[in-house]
Design a protein around this motif. Structure first.
Motif, PDB file in Angstrom:
ATOM      1  N   ALA A  37     -28.593  19.176 -16.914  1.00 57.82           N
ATOM      2  CA  ALA A  37     -29.772  18.772 -17.684  1.00 57.82           C
ATOM      3  C   ALA A  37     -30.953  18.559 -16.750  1.00 57.82           C
ATOM      4  CB  ALA A  37     -29.478  17.478 -18.432  1.00 57.82           C
ATOM      5  N   LEU A  38     -32.105  19.051 -17.182  1.00 55.15           N
ATOM      6  CA  LEU A  38     -33.343  18.784 -16.452  1.00 55.15           C
ATOM      7  C   LEU A  38     -34.128  17.800 -17.307  1.00 55.15           C
ATOM      8  CD1 LEU A  38     -34.995  19.533 -13.998  1.00 55.15           C
ATOM      9  CD2 LEU A  38     -35.953  21.441 -15.272  1.00 55.15           C
ATOM     10  N   MET A  39     -34.309  16.607 -16.774  1.00 56.62           N
ATOM     11  CA  MET A  39     -34.866  15.531 -17.588  1.00 56.62           C
ATOM     12  C   MET A  39     -36.233  15.108 -17.077  1.00 56.62           C
ATOM     13  SD  MET A  39     -32.404  15.065 -19.683  1.00 56.62           S
ATOM     14  CE  MET A  39     -33.004  13.581 -20.468  1.00 56.62           C
ATOM     15  N   GLY A  40     -37.016  14.541 -17.960  1.00 56.68           N
ATOM     16  CA  GLY A  40     -38.326  14.028 -17.570  1.00 56.68           C
ATOM     17  C   GLY A  40     -39.221  13.893 -18.774  1.00 56.68           C
ATOM     18  N   GLU A  41     -40.275  13.108 -18.609  1.00 59.06           N
ATOM     19  CA  GLU A  41     -41.219  12.909 -19.701  1.00 59.06           C
ATOM     20  C   GLU A  41     -41.998  14.186 -19.994  1.00 59.06           C
ATOM     21  OE1 GLU A  41     -43.486   8.953 -19.865  1.00 59.06           O
ATOM     22  OE2 GLU A  41     -43.256   9.404 -17.758  1.00 59.06           O
ATOM     23  N   ASN A  42     -42.806  14.135 -21.045  1.00 62.62           N
ATOM     24  CA  ASN A  42     -43.713  15.250 -21.322  1.00 62.62           C
ATOM     25  C   ASN A  42     -44.640  15.433 -20.135  1.00 62.62           C
ATOM     26  OD1 ASN A  42     -43.926  14.008 -24.618  1.00 62.62           O
ATOM     27  ND2 ASN A  42     -42.855  15.836 -23.986  1.00 62.62           N
ATOM     28  N   GLY A  43     -44.716  16.675 -19.672  1.00 61.93           N
ATOM     29  CA  GLY A  43     -45.620  16.948 -18.563  1.00 61.93           C
ATOM     30  C   GLY A  43     -45.029  16.634 -17.201  1.00 61.93           C
ATOM     31  N   ALA A  44     -43.737  16.314 -17.149  1.00 60.67           N
ATOM     32  CA  ALA A  44     -43.117  15.999 -15.863  1.00 60.67           C
ATOM     33  C   ALA A  44     -42.987  17.239 -14.990  1.00 60.67           C
ATOM     34  CB  ALA A  44     -41.747  15.367 -16.081  1.00 60.67           C
ATOM     35  N   GLY A  45     -42.972  18.406 -15.620  1.00 65.40           N
ATOM     36  CA  GLY A  45     -42.894  19.648 -14.851  1.00 65.40           C
ATOM     37  C   GLY A  45     -41.638  20.454 -15.107  1.00 65.40           C
ATOM     38  N   LYS A  46     -40.919  20.148 -16.163  1.00 68.07           N
ATOM     39  CA  LYS A  46     -39.659  20.848 -16.442  1.00 68.07           C
ATOM     40  C   LYS A  46     -39.897  22.329 -16.725  1.00 68.07           C
ATOM     41  CE  LYS A  46     -38.867  18.121 -19.927  1.00 68.07           C
ATOM     42  NZ  LYS A  46     -40.041  17.234 -19.898  1.00 68.07           N
ATOM     43  N   SER A  47     -40.773  22.579 -17.692  1.00 65.84           N
ATOM     44  CA  SER A  47     -41.023  23.977 -18.051  1.00 65.84           C
ATOM     45  C   SER A  47     -41.629  24.730 -16.878  1.00 65.84           C
ATOM     46  CB  SER A  47     -41.964  24.055 -19.245  1.00 65.84           C
ATOM     47  OG  SER A  47     -41.407  23.414 -20.361  1.00 65.84           O
ATOM     48  N   THR A  48     -42.458  24.046 -16.106  1.00 69.48           N
ATOM     49  CA  THR A  48     -43.078  24.713 -14.968  1.00 69.48           C
ATOM     50  C   THR A  48     -42.018  25.111 -13.942  1.00 69.48           C
ATOM     51  OG1 THR A  48     -45.064  23.404 -15.329  1.00 69.48           O
ATOM     52  CG2 THR A  48     -44.857  24.501 -13.209  1.00 69.48           C
ATOM     53  N   LEU A  49     -41.067  24.223 -13.687  1.00 71.76           N
ATOM     54  CA  LEU A  49     -40.001  24.551 -12.738  1.00 71.76           C
ATOM     55  C   LEU A  49     -39.248  25.795 -13.206  1.00 71.76           C
ATOM     56  CD1 LEU A  49     -38.613  23.458 -10.137  1.00 71.76           C
ATOM     57  CD2 LEU A  49     -36.883  22.464 -11.628  1.00 71.76           C
ATOM     58  N   ILE A  50     -39.010  25.851 -14.506  1.00 71.41           N
ATOM     59  CA  ILE A  50     -38.289  26.997 -15.057  1.00 71.41           C
ATOM     60  C   ILE A  50     -39.118  28.265 -14.915  1.00 71.41           C
ATOM     61  CG2 ILE A  50     -37.538  28.004 -17.242  1.00 71.41           C
ATOM     62  CD1 ILE A  50     -36.620  25.124 -17.999  1.00 71.41           C
ATOM     63  N   LYS A  51     -40.406  28.145 -15.192  1.00 71.44           N
ATOM     64  CA  LYS A  51     -41.246  29.344 -15.132  1.00 71.44           C
ATOM     65  C   LYS A  51     -41.448  29.815 -13.705  1.00 71.44           C
ATOM     66  CE  LYS A  51     -43.595  28.664 -19.494  1.00 71.44           C
ATOM     67  NZ  LYS A  51     -44.776  28.088 -20.137  1.00 71.44           N
ATOM     68  N   VAL A  52     -41.448  28.888 -12.766  1.00 64.96           N
ATOM     69  CA  VAL A  52     -41.538  29.297 -11.366  1.00 64.96           C
ATOM     70  C   VAL A  52     -40.264  30.038 -10.976  1.00 64.96           C
ATOM     71  CG1 VAL A  52     -41.464  28.397  -9.026  1.00 64.96           C
ATOM     72  CG2 VAL A  52     -43.157  27.526 -10.613  1.00 64.96           C
ATOM     73  N   LEU A  53     -39.148  29.527 -11.452  1.00 63.33           N
ATOM     74  CA  LEU A  53     -37.866  30.163 -11.133  1.00 63.33           C
ATOM     75  C   LEU A  53     -37.817  31.588 -11.666  1.00 63.33           C
ATOM     76  CD1 LEU A  53     -34.836  30.346 -10.419  1.00 63.33           C
ATOM     77  CD2 LEU A  53     -34.361  29.233 -12.609  1.00 63.33           C
ATOM     78  N   THR A  54     -38.288  31.787 -12.908  1.00 64.63           N
ATOM     79  CA  THR A  54     -38.092  33.086 -13.530  1.00 64.63           C
ATOM     80  C   THR A  54     -39.267  34.034 -13.322  1.00 64.63           C
ATOM     81  OG1 THR A  54     -38.986  32.239 -15.604  1.00 64.63           O
ATOM     82  CG2 THR A  54     -36.612  32.117 -15.304  1.00 64.63           C
ATOM     83  N   GLY A  55     -40.204  33.647 -12.467  1.00 65.05           N
ATOM     84  CA  GLY A  55     -41.263  34.589 -12.123  1.00 65.05           C
ATOM     85  C   GLY A  55     -42.411  34.644 -13.110  1.00 65.05           C
ATOM     86  N   VAL A  56     -42.466  33.711 -14.049  1.00 67.05           N
ATOM     87  CA  VAL A  56     -43.628  33.675 -14.938  1.00 67.05           C
ATOM     88  C   VAL A  56     -44.843  33.203 -14.141  1.00 67.05           C
ATOM     89  CG1 VAL A  56     -44.634  32.618 -16.977  1.00 67.05           C
ATOM     90  CG2 VAL A  56     -42.210  33.195 -16.953  1.00 67.05           C
ATOM     91  N   TYR A  57     -44.629  32.178 -13.314  1.00 65.76           N
ATOM     92  CA  TYR A  57     -45.674  31.697 -12.421  1.00 65.76           C
ATOM     93  C   TYR A  57     -45.296  32.047 -10.992  1.00 65.76           C
ATOM     94  CZ  TYR A  57     -47.165  28.598 -16.255  1.00 65.76           C
ATOM     95  OH  TYR A  57     -47.604  28.089 -17.442  1.00 65.76           O
ATOM     96  N   SER A  58     -46.311  32.215 -10.146  1.00 62.20           N
ATOM     97  CA  SER A  58     -46.005  32.434  -8.740  1.00 62.20           C
ATOM     98  C   SER A  58     -45.786  31.081  -8.073  1.00 62.20           C
ATOM     99  CB  SER A  58     -47.166  33.162  -8.076  1.00 62.20           C
ATOM    100  OG  SER A  58     -48.306  32.356  -8.141  1.00 62.20           O
ATOM    101  N   LEU A  59     -45.145  31.140  -6.923  1.00 61.49           N
ATOM    102  CA  LEU A  59     -44.755  29.940  -6.212  1.00 61.49           C
ATOM    103  C   LEU A  59     -45.853  29.570  -5.220  1.00 61.49           C
ATOM    104  CD1 LEU A  59     -41.850  28.763  -6.414  1.00 61.49           C
ATOM    105  CD2 LEU A  59     -41.369  29.919  -4.295  1.00 61.49           C
ATOM    106  N   ASP A  60     -46.198  28.292  -5.125  1.00 61.68           N
ATOM    107  CA  ASP A  60     -47.173  27.903  -4.109  1.00 61.68           C
ATOM    108  C   ASP A  60     -46.497  27.343  -2.869  1.00 61.68           C
ATOM    109  OD1 ASP A  60     -49.247  28.692  -5.691  1.00 61.68           O
ATOM    110  OD2 ASP A  60     -49.523  26.728  -6.608  1.00 61.68           O
TER     111      ASP A  60
END
Ligand SMILES: Nc1ncnc2c1ncn2[C@@H]1O[C@H](COP(=O)(O)OP(=O)(O)OP(=O)(O)O)[C@@H](O)[C@H]1O
Ligand SMILES: [Mg+2]
Lengths: 512, 366
Positions: A37-60
């Protein structure tokens, strides 16, 4: 005991958006055959972590390794080909295409360059069957409600790779809030499938704001707060109270008093009276009386007609029988305008398709309903507008608290709050909330429920739809039970009404 | 331990991220291209109390396009498109000129005003028709407006009896060919229309509602926006702009040519809107961007003549420039070509970003 090698390891992940540091140095690992489980409040960065993993966003910054090899996916397609299948938070399918086409889009079975339609439909039907779902795969996706569309998205991701029996298959399955629009049975169905996949050695990353679900299905969890890693724990080592403290940094208020309070409080005179209101194919004609300051909860399974009932009361669909009077006056309900004019507000369950205008800013989205009712010629004065917007951003704790941010860039839960703000600002007499707590974190969920209670105290009538029966039970004065597109019972809430009593009523479909 | 990303000065970054940066950059580049061919390109001379110079002519000749494109912007922002503007230009010119030519005294102000009024009313009626078909009947905008695009030229021909009507009216000549306060009068007309449009959309809530309807039609309906009304209004406004452009064009030549007035202007206008940064999908729009987009197109046309591109290839040349502009505006393309953060298929461990180097690196993954 030597730990097995993680199938996926992310270290020091950094992701910045203009003005926001969504992830700062997050570590995350995922082992084969576990549900994490990836847990956290709204805006904690869960979806972003997923999108970075799957190449939707580039990695900084940071590294990603799959099976010990360093990788960097340039697109979701590459990630998928490497065995990482994902269901994103916002259902991203093509409503005009059939279910089968949606399941196989981008990887249709072909022979000599031509799509084998028959085979595609057959395989889609098999997949759907395997999930134990009753879906006609040749029907257009748009003919199904959002929850079913969500299931199709899951079928699609599960089906990736293993349908052709071509070696690799799915190694990692990522599910970003897949259960937010499912009801109990479908959730169980999904869990059964998740366990099956886990036992086959698939690593599953699961995001949900339902703590009970986490404790039911997950083995391990990683907690994020404000884009930083708070910790990684085995689920069995951390209880719910501890988890909540990790997530929001403080203990959670109790909601029990709300229920007590609602049971004691009185309601006012009749506000809305629907008589024989119905729509063929939507919901059978029903009578419903809503009083000032009353919270009416609707309970029923998915597809039982809860949303359809609400839409009729708002004029979102045209009724073909019956009439509605609001505050003593009959309202024609031929378009949402009529209802809004009479003081009705409707927060749709489908925030992407029916709620947000993603390109507009938070401010613009919040004032939209109020502005629409004033007409184009009378803009809300700037000072008043900014004050209102600031007030509601604060009251609902919308993050980032920047009225200029594009709504499309907010996290899912914060988008939901923007929609709520949009309608609260119009100060309606009847507020219809269709799944208002969907995708909202546990802290905010409590806030919203408290808000509903205080609104009703101030005399606002609320029609409250939620898949979670506990929520309905806690907040409502009256509970309407729906079954097979019919309002079958009206229960007055009291000490003797329990979730199991409601479930019985749903099951038997008997009148009170 | 995490690699610090390249720190570009934030002011430069804010500038390049401004939505008008690329259109303006292209406009400036195009203007500069002219200098080697016409060394006094930027100079403006005063002759007989009138200002002359390449810059003035670009704005002058670009005026009708700016007008049409400004109206088109709003239509596109609602998620629609209006192909009929060229035909509306022709109809307005034809009606106005034929009325003036019927007058005993073509210089009488009252007659000229009445003629212009008739022309503009006809334009607005065309817009009403388009809006009715799109908003009320739910016909796809491209089809709905195709009707007047095709039939309108026939109507214009009918009005002029298939002839080119020439007139000789001093007051009418002013709009498209006259001067006022040393500048071409049409520049003032354009400035007024642009100012009114901006005020109408940004001082009222019209702009917001238009963007909302274009950004998410269903959500807008559920929020109570009367999108039907808004769409009809917008098509009428677009036609009105085209009508004014029609007056300008016929005034400039003192003639109404049902066949050629405003021919293909709809395509240039759509291009101008897109170059100006308004998405064809609807939603956010920028009037300022559109004006610059129209100027880019007009400058391009001028440039083609000054640098002597052979007439046969001049459309190709135009197409190439348009493609370049559109590519420059695509964030994806910019990331690929100028991208400091090159992303390969196999990752060198988080390759430290190369500073934005001079030679753009083309990297095609997949
Ligand atoms: N495309 C984007 N542009 C700018 N900011 C973004 C973008 N996507 C996300 N953010 C910001 O990054 C932060 C993390 O968002 P994210 O969507 O990862 O949250 P989340 O943990 O999934 O929340 P939720 O539970 O509400 O879905 C938020 O502050 C959000 O506003
Ligand atoms: Mg999320």
């Amino acid at each position: 005991m030597a730990e097995p090698q993680p199938v996926l390891e992310m270290t020091g992940i950094v992701k910045e958006f203009p003005g926001v540091r969504a992830l700062s140095g997050v570590d995350f690992r995922l082992f084969p055959g576990e549900i994490h489980a990836l847990m956290g409040e709204n805006g904690a960065g869960k979806s972003t972590l997923i999108k970075v993993l799957t190449g939707v966003y580039s990695l900084d910054g940071g590294t990603v390794t799959v099976d010990g090899k360093s990788v960097l996916f340039a697109s979701p397609l590459q990630a998928q080909q490497a065995g990482i299948s994902t269901v994103y938070q916002e259902v991203n399918l093509c409503p005009n295409l059939s279910v089968a086409e949606n399941i196989f889009i981008g990887r249709e079975p072909t022979r000599a360059g031509r799509i084998q339609w028959k085979r595609m439909r057959k395989e889609a039907a098999e997949l759907v069957d395997r999930l134990g779902l009753d879906i006609d795969v040749s029907a257009p996706l748009s003919s199904y409600p959002l929850a079913v569309q969500q299931l199709v998205a899951i079928v699609r991701s599960v089906g990736t790779g293993d349908s052709d029996g071509e070696g690799s298959g799915t190694k990692v399955l990522v599910l970003d809030e897949p259960t937010s629009s499912l009801d109990r049975d479908e959730v169980l169905e999904l869990f059964r499938l998740m366990r099956q996949l886990r036992d086959e050695g698939v690593a599953i990353l699961f995001v949900s704001h339902f703590l009970d679900q986490i404790y039911e299905i997950c083995d391990r969890m990683t907690v994020l707060r404000n884009g930083t890693l708070v910790g990684e724990h085995m689920v069995r080592d951390l209880d719910q109270v501890g988890l909540i403290e990790l997530m929001i940094g403080k203990a959670l208020d109790q909601l029990e008093e709300l229920h007590e309070h609602q049971l004691r409080s009185d309601v006012g005179e009749t506000l809305v009276q629907a008589e024989g209101l119905g729509r063929t194919g939507g919901i059978a004609p029903f009578d419903l009386e809503i009083k000032k300051g009353e919270v009416i909860g609707l309970a029923g399974l998915l597809g039982s007609g809860r949303t359809e009932l609400a839409r009729l009361l708002f004029g979102a669909d045209q009724p073909d029988s019956g009439k509605v009077t609001i505050g003593g006056k009959q309202v024609s309900m031929s378009a949402p305008n009529d209802a809004i004019g009479a003081g009705v507000a409707f927060c749709s369950e489908n925030r992407k398709a029916e709620g947000l205008v993603p390109d507009l800013t938070v401010r613009e989205n919040i004032i939209l309903a109020l502005q629409a009712s004033r007409g184009w010629i009378r803009p809300i004065p700037v000072a008043q507008r900014d004050e209102l917007v600031a007030k509601y951003i604060k009251a609902l704790d919308i993050r980032p608290a920047n009225p200029e941010a594009r709504v499309g860039q907010l996290s899912g839960g914060n988008q939901q709050k923007v929609l709520l703000a949009r309608w609260l600002i119009t100060q309606p007499q009847l507020l219809i909330l269709d799944e208002p707590t969907r995708g909202i974190d546990i802290g905010a969920k409590a806030e919203i429920q408290k808000l509903v209670v205080s609104l009703s105290e101030d005399g606002m009538a609320v029609l409250y739809i939620a898949a979670e029966l506990e929520e309905v039970l806690r907040l409502s004065h009256t509970i309407g039970v729906l079954r097979d597109r019919k309002l079958v019972a009206r229960l007055t809430n009291g000490p003797e009404i329990t979730t199991s009593r409601i479930l019985e009523t749903i099951a038997s479909g008997e009148h009170q | 331990m995490s690699t610090p990303s390249v720190t570009t000065p934030s002011r430069w970054r804010a500038l390049t991220h401004h939505h008008l940066f690329w259109p303006v950059a292209v406009l400036v580049a195009l203007l500069l291209v002219n200098v080697p061919f016409t060394p006094d390109f930027f100079s403006i001379k005063m002759t007989d109390g009138h200002l002359y110079g390449s810059l003035v002519s670009i704005v002058l000749f670009g005026s009708p396009l700016i007008l049409v494109a400004v109206g088109m912007t709003l239509v596109i922002a609602t998620g629609g498109i209006d192909l009929s503007v060229g035909a509306v230009v022709a109809i307005t010119g034809a009606l106005t000129c034929s009325y003036i030519s019927d007058q005993a005294d073509q210089n009488a102000l009252s007659g000229v005003f009445l003629a212009m009024g008739i022309g503009l009313v006809a334009a607005v009626v065309c817009g009403l028709w388009n809006g009715f078909l799109v908003a009320r009947m739910g016909i796809q905008p491209i089809i709905a407006t195709l009707i007047i695009m095709v039939a309108g030229r026939g109507v214009a021909q009918l009005i002029t009896d298939g002839q080119i009507i020439t007139i000789n009216s001093e007051p009418y000549k002013l709009i498209g060919g006259g001067y006022w306060l040393t500048l071409p009068f049409s520049i003032f007309v354009v400035a007024a229309v642009v100012a009114v449009t901006v005020a109408l959309t940004r001082r009222t809530a019209l702009g917001l509602l238009v963007e909302s309807v274009g950004g998410n039609a269903e959500a807008s309906r559920l929020v109570g926006i009367r999108s039907m009304r808004i769409k009809i209004m917008v098509y009428m406004f677009c036609a009105l702009c085209a009508g004014i452009a029609g007056l300008m064009i016929s005034s400039n030549t003192s003639a109404a040519d049902g066949n050629n007035a405003g021919l293909w202007i709809e395509l240039d206008a759509i291009l101008a809107v897109v170059i100006g940064g308004t998405s064809l999908l609807g939603g956010r729009f920028s009037i300022g961007g559109t004006v610059i987009g129209a100027l880019v197109i007009q400058t391009l046309t001028t440039t083609i003549y000054t640098i002597g591109v052979p007439t046969q290839t001049n459309l190709v040349f135009k197409a190439v420039v348009v493609i370049v502009v559109c590519l420059l505006q695509s964030p994806k393309f910019r990331a690929k070509v100028f991208g400091a953060k090159g992303r390969g298929k196999t990752a060198a461990p988080a390759a430290p970003a190369t500073p934005a180097d001079a030679a753009p690196k083309m990297e095609v993954s997949r």
